[in-house]
Design an enzyme around this catalytic site. Structure first.
Site, PDB file in Angstrom:
ATOM      1  N   ASP A 110       0.452  -1.238  -0.306  1.00 37.09           N
ATOM      2  CA  ASP A 110       0.151   0.112  -0.239  1.00 37.09           C
ATOM      3  C   ASP A 110       0.400   1.404  -0.233  1.00 37.09           C
ATOM      4  OD1 ASP A 110      -3.013  -1.468   0.226  1.00 37.09           O
ATOM      5  OD2 ASP A 110      -2.855  -1.143   2.713  1.00 37.09           O
ATOM      6  N   ASP A 155      -0.159  16.080  21.256  1.00 40.06           N
ATOM      7  CA  ASP A 155       0.542  15.153  21.297  1.00 40.06           C
ATOM      8  C   ASP A 155       0.552  15.787  19.603  1.00 40.06           C
ATOM      9  OD1 ASP A 155       2.498  14.854  23.160  1.00 40.06           O
ATOM     10  OD2 ASP A 155       2.111  12.780  22.239  1.00 40.06           O
TER      11      ASP A 155
END
Length: 265
Positions: A51, A151
């Protein structure tokens, strides 16, 4: 049956893979496919790999919406790769039967500071470049929604919902839904910062705006699909579902439900 047959092959050469690609070249020539050296001359672009290679083939050829992308995996089938180098019979069947169809994958369009725009097929990730949280004001259709500290954030397409997004406890989304999903990365929730705390699915009519608060960690990393971008000093990121769609070839016996079940259940 595929009528357009000018084909460009995208892969990283190796002795082992080259032998398999040569075998597939013979199958293509048998059915009248013409190989071209320049991807701009092709109306079919075939990637060989996983992918990640499929995503790179789209990014390196500028997200063309006037051609067909086909993924051939050198191993297990992926979400974007319906064919395998180890199954020539299936490839040949796909080239000449009605057991294939064209699937259109939605993309997202990202604009940084009103200047640099690019597409994503999987997701956009924006996160701290140092071991420190950073803050962003989140707007939906220019309406203030929340202030995030943590984050980072991931904005995924429906097809990207099974990749990084799923690892963050985001929802798996049917690729036929023209939408985007906002998922938090380790958000802080206390008396000062309060976020939704769950993935948020937005329709194609919405525009998402991430405004980076300048408080000492002002240069986060921005990644598009599987590639980090060299964008610094960014202040505002605008994201919306793009009108551009990526067309790919799919076997009718390998639907979205089959892929999710095969990968996760």
């Amino acid at each position: 049956m595929i009528d357009r047959k000018k084909t460009y092959l995208f892969y990283k050469p190796s002795d082992e893979l080259e032998e398999k690609v040569q075998a597939i070249r013979k199958v293509g020539r048998k059915h009248g496919f013409q190989l071209v050296e320049d991807p701009n001359d092709a109306n079919i672009i075939v990637s060989f790999g996983g992918d990640g290679t499929f995503l790179q083939s789209i990014r390196k050829t500028n997200f063309r919406d006037d051609c067909l992308y086909i993924g051939v995996n050198d191993g297990k089938l992926g979400f974007y790769t319906d064919f395998s180098t180890t199954d020539l019979e299936k490839i040949e069947l796909g080239l000449q039967s009605d057991n294939i169809e064209v699937l259109r994958y939605p993309t997202i369009e990202v604009t940084v500071d009103g200047m640099k725009s690019f597409q994503c097929l999987n997701e956009l990730a924006i996160r701290s470049n140092i071991i420190k949280t950073f803050a962003m004001d989140i707007y939906i259709d220019d309406i203030y929604f929340e202030t995030f500290r943590g984050d980072g954030m991931v904005v995924s397409t429906p097809t990207g919902s099974t990749a990084y997004n799923k690892s963050l406890k985001g929802a798996v989304v049917d690729p036929k839904l023209k939408s985007m999903q906002l998922t938090e990365i380790a958000s802080l929730n206390n008396n000062q910062y309060r976020t939704l705390g769950s993935p948020l699915l937005l329709s194609k009519e919405r525009e998402l705006v991430l405004k980076i608060i300048q408080d000492g960690n002002d240069h986060p990393i921005i990644a598009a699909d599987n590639e980090a971008l060299s964008i610094r000093h960014s202040h505002e990121v605008r994201i919306k579902v793009s009108e551009k769609e990526i067309k790919t070839l799919r076997m009718k016996d390998n639907l979205f439900v089959h892929k999710v079940k095969r990968s996760f259940l």
